[in-house]
Design a protein around this motif. Structure first.
Motif: not given
Ligand SMILES: Cc1ncc(COP(=O)(O)O)c(C=O)c1O
Length: 331
Positions: A188-198, A214-232
């Motif tokens: 399933y992972g191979a069919c998508a660039d980015v996957v979310s799971v719960c 990808s490492a790049d996409a997740i590094a950017t997501a980490r910055v955006r998560r913090k910006r939205m108040g989701g840094g835990m």
């Protein structure tokens, strides 16, 4: 005793899960120093054959971060009309990312490649909104937990590669699809660039999702998560619940699927039409049916004027499913 079939998010952590949480090694995750979060992220990235993953408080945030890694403000994502990202995230993708959506419609939430190809809009400079991603949902919540066949996802991937379009997979219940079909998570992972799971649905953790890519996409997501108040901070307590769920609650999803088929049969549906743990029952008097079931201590939800939804999960035993089936059959 009440049998609650409204959602698989209603589970309470088991005693063993609570123990794992209490004993978790923790650190400050905004500093990247929570060992349990780091272990969970590495484990899940590896399961899906991706470089990196990021722990988020909710599936909605994982979806926002995942789609935003593929779609810039002013661009569009295509998805099925009843996709969770379109119907149930309160416009987050438009409000927070500034993207637009167009949808195709399929009664079972499936990939309609012909419709996607027809809607797809390449870069036309200052004329049309540019499509940069397609989002698919597996299993599909509002289509009654329907599984998307791997072959359809692979065909989407091949076409998307040929035109340079991204693919996001909302896999809130991808674990259910994996157990129902035997398809490896990495396929399933191979069919998508980015996957979310719960972790907080069928797997029974109290909180937690991941966005994987990808490492790049997740590094950017980490910055955006913090910006939205989701840094835990010492959130390894929650990641430990997820680790425990991955160790103990994946294969048992097959039990939930069997219970769902039992309930479907009791409601006069063909059990084979139920792919996983969600059953949508057409009822002309959906509201009345929900109220009558409640009087008999069976909680179900109304998901439309003529549709009732039943969801099986970790806190519904075989005996519960049988008791609920008897009530629903009578009604
Ligand atoms: C398919 C799907 N995606 C995403 C989500 C969002 O998860 P959360 O409620 O954790 O934001 C859900 C929640 O039910 C879902 O069913």
């Amino acid at each position: 005793m009440t049998i609650d079939l409204r959602s698989d998010t209603l589970t309470r952590p088991t005693a063993e899960m609570r123990r794992a949480m209490a004993e978790a090694q923790v650190g400050d995750d905004v500093f990247g120093e929570d060992p349990t979060v780091n272990a969970l992220q590495e484990r899940v990235a590896e399961l899906f054959g991706k470089e990196a993953a990021l722990f988020t408080p909710t599936g909605s945030l994982a979806n926002v971060l995942g789609v935003a890694s593929l779609v810039e403000p002013g661009q569009e994502v295509l998805c099925e009309a009843s996709a969770h990202i379109a119907r149930a995230e309160l416009g987050a993708h438009g409000a927070l990312t500034g993207l637009t959506m167009r949808t195709w419609r399929h009664p079972r939430g499936q990939v309609d490649l012909a419709a996607i190809q027809e809607m797809y809009a390449p870069d036309m400079g200052p004329f049309f909104v540019r499509t940069t991603a397609v989002s698919v949902e597996n299993t599909h919540n509002f289509a009654g937990g329907a599984v998307l066949p791997l072959a359809d996802l692979q065909a989407l991937r091949a076409w998307a590669d040929s035109v340079g379009c991204g693919v996001h997979l909302d896999g809130a219940r991808l674990w259910n699809a994996h157990v129902a079909t035997g398809v490896p998570l990495a396929a399933y992972g191979a069919c998508a660039d980015v996957v979310s799971v719960c972790l907080s649905k069928g797997l029974g953790a109290p909180v937690g999702s991941l966005v994987i890519g990808s490492a790049d996409a997740i590094a950017t997501a980490r910055v955006r998560r913090k910006r939205m108040g989701g840094g835990m901070r010492q959130v390894g307590i929650l990641a430990a619940a997820g680790m425990h769920a991955l160790d103990h609650h994946v294969e048992r999803l097959a039990e939930d699927h069997a219970h769902a088929r039992l309930l479907a049969e009791a409601c006069g549906l063909e059990p084979a039409t139920v792919d996983t743990n969600i059953v949508v029952v057409p009822r002309s008097d959906a509201g009345g049916f929900v109220a009558s079931a409640r009087e008999e201590d069976v909680l179900v939800s109304q998901v439309g004027p003529h549709a009732v939804r039943l969801v099986t999960h970790l806190d519904v035993s075989k005996a519960d499913a049988e008791a609920a089936a008897a009530v629903l059959a009578r009604l």
